[in-house]
Enzyme design. Sequence first.
Site, PDB file in Angstrom:
ATOM      1  N   ASP A  12      -6.214 -22.181 -11.152  1.00 37.26           N
ATOM      2  CA  ASP A  12      -6.316 -23.053  -9.983  1.00 37.26           C
ATOM      3  C   ASP A  12      -7.294 -22.465  -8.977  1.00 37.26           C
ATOM      4  OD1 ASP A  12      -4.429 -24.673 -11.075  1.00 37.26           O
ATOM      5  OD2 ASP A  12      -2.751 -23.852  -9.902  1.00 37.26           O
TER       6      ASP A  12
ATOM      7  N   GLU B 292      -3.593 -20.793 -16.385  1.00 37.32           N
ATOM      8  CA  GLU B 292      -2.527 -20.372 -15.479  1.00 37.32           C
ATOM      9  C   GLU B 292      -1.383 -21.383 -15.508  1.00 37.32           C
ATOM     10  OE1 GLU B 292      -3.905 -20.445 -11.459  1.00 37.32           O
ATOM     11  OE2 GLU B 292      -1.902 -20.173 -10.611  1.00 37.32           O
TER      12      GLU B 292
ATOM     13  N   ASP C  51      -3.421 -17.946  -5.464  1.00 34.16           N
ATOM     14  CA  ASP C  51      -2.840 -17.368  -6.670  1.00 34.16           C
ATOM     15  C   ASP C  51      -3.811 -17.410  -7.839  1.00 34.16           C
ATOM     16  OD1 ASP C  51      -0.553 -16.710  -5.432  1.00 34.16           O
ATOM     17  OD2 ASP C  51       0.678 -18.348  -6.270  1.00 34.16           O
TER      18      ASP C  51
ATOM     19  N   ASP D 259      -7.005 -21.778  -5.953  1.00 28.45           N
ATOM     20  CA  ASP D 259      -6.264 -21.402  -4.745  1.00 28.45           C
ATOM     21  C   ASP D 259      -6.011 -19.898  -4.744  1.00 28.45           C
ATOM     22  OD1 ASP D 259      -4.368 -20.994  -6.640  1.00 28.45           O
ATOM     23  OD2 ASP D 259      -2.919 -22.443  -5.857  1.00 28.45           O
TER      24      ASP D 259
END
Length: 629
Positions: free
Chosen positions: A493, A420, A497, A495
């Site tokens: 990641d 990403e 997103d 998180d």
Amino acid sequence: MEKKSYKAEQIQVLGGLEAVRKRPSMYIGSTSLPGLHHLVYEVVDNSVDEALAGHCTEIYVTIHKDGKVTVIDDGRGIPVDMHSKFKKPALEVVMTKLHAGGKFGKDAYSVSGGLHGVGISVVNALSESLTVEVNRDGKIYTQEYCRGKPLSAMKEEGRSEKTGTKVVFLPDSEIFPNTEFHFDTLSSRLRELAFLNKGLLIAIMDERTGKHHEFKYDGGIKEFVQFLSKNKNPLHKAIYFEKEMDSAHVEVAMQYTDSFQENIFSFANNINTMDGGTHLSGFKTALTRVLNNYAIKQKLQEKSSLSGDDVREGLSAVISVKVKEPQFEGQTKTKLGNHEVKGYVDSIITSELNTYLAEHPSEGKNLIEKVITAAKAREAARKARELTRRKTALEGGGLPGKLADCSEKDPSKCEIFVVEGDSAGGSCKMGRNRNFQAILPLKGKILNVEKARLNRILSSDEIVILITALGCSIGEEFSMEKLRYHKIIITCDADVDGNHITTLLLTLFYRYLKPIIEAGYLYIAQPPLYKVKKGKKQWYIYNDERFEKLMREIGREGVKIQRYKGLGEMNPNQLWTTTMDPKNRTLKQVTVEDAVEADRMFTILMGDEVEPRRKFIEENAKEVEELDV
Ligand code: 0RA
């Protein structure tokens, strides 16, 4: 079904149980979680066999706090008469001798094939303790065992008017590294069994949590199909056909929805035939022929031009056959081989579906319009693909400029990290071992393939770049041989997103590149969540549990904690040690363990219906904590 009276001598015996304890995987596939759960299925399959023979209506499964599992049925009860050869009650022979089956011979359908039907003695052999209680002939009989060995002779304990079998077992921790049963895993298989055997009640209770489910479907697989289409928009009421043939019982249920995915499950003798077989191919052939002829008759086309993919777009279907002598083929024994079955299914679909279309003109119109739209979209996709090929050479030829490829060319040695963002991609490029590790940075979120047909998917740059890098193409031209890496590692990641992008990528693979998942080539990288430093010591921590534990061990004083929010916070060196180095890293392999659940999850998470999604996230809050969809 006629009642066959049972004689202890009918039991064929192949040998003792030492062999099972020596090589458990030969009998239950593995000693990891699937093998552990298989113990329960093995006992339940015996109860379902009683139901198939017309003698059992209820099955109760309980997971206890102490790790034991109880299975109770109201079948005939395991026979207890003396086995003349062994001079022991049949019950003891069934419980302590390998393959003590042969109970129904070839006169009835039974759950057997693949790993199933190895016999309840295998469960006994792999249990630290097992107690069986049989209600039969007005009496109660019991016997206890330890690792397959009887602790005493069979006992007669009072009278009972009921019939049935109760088995309580504790999996042997010497055999199974993890003996903790998963409620959801057991529950979804039991639900499937209840769908496949209409009218049979199957209940599961988890005493550790109080969670419980009760399944009973008088509509059988018709209700199964409604369940599969639940979060989609059906175009008509589910259709159901059933027929008893010479050597097989065939049932088909189907329903078109406005989705773009096909969702077909096939079963033989209650076993999910993941690799299809003769029943599935009979269904597909007949469906394509019937709908092509129908479209010609309705003057919607001049000659047969609807492909198999066209007529299956948006179709939910379940094909369930019960065969007297099933032949299961393939490495995993999940492909039905009986040739006669293809013709059976074909002829049933041909006659019944034609009748249905004749009797339901408006439903017929809806579904044939859907199928014709699918055909047009497929044609558009073909053109889009050609265009893309000219632009970027989708298969082989030029590789995308963003790809930092590895020098090794043998796919079995190559890995690709799909990362990403450009900045994390940059660090990965610097940290990697360029001999066998390729890096492909992806920009932001990819298109949600759940909401698009292939032609639109192929107009998404990020997806085309990914497919081009992988080399395997997509859709009708997908080729496993051309895949350039045998480890595809999704690296996002930890998180909101990142989770979203991971889910989008998983959906793409699940819907369009499933063979890659089935081959075990798809992974999710597990970057650390924390770096903890105390004095000269430092730890990378990958989950919260471990973090709490470490903090209890070392205390908080003089401790420096860094919580990683993204891959970008690590330098190339750290990325290599924690996430990329095969010697240190942990990768989560993606499996299609339960395709039914997976499909529901993807539909719920990625489809357009808001309410089921909200409910799903609420119920599974832990797993999808930070997933915003
Ligand atoms: C051997 C023969 C028969 C039934 C069974 C075993 C049997 C096994 C299990 C395991 C759990 N529940 C079960 N119920 C039955 C045939 C019995 C007959 O012909 O009377």
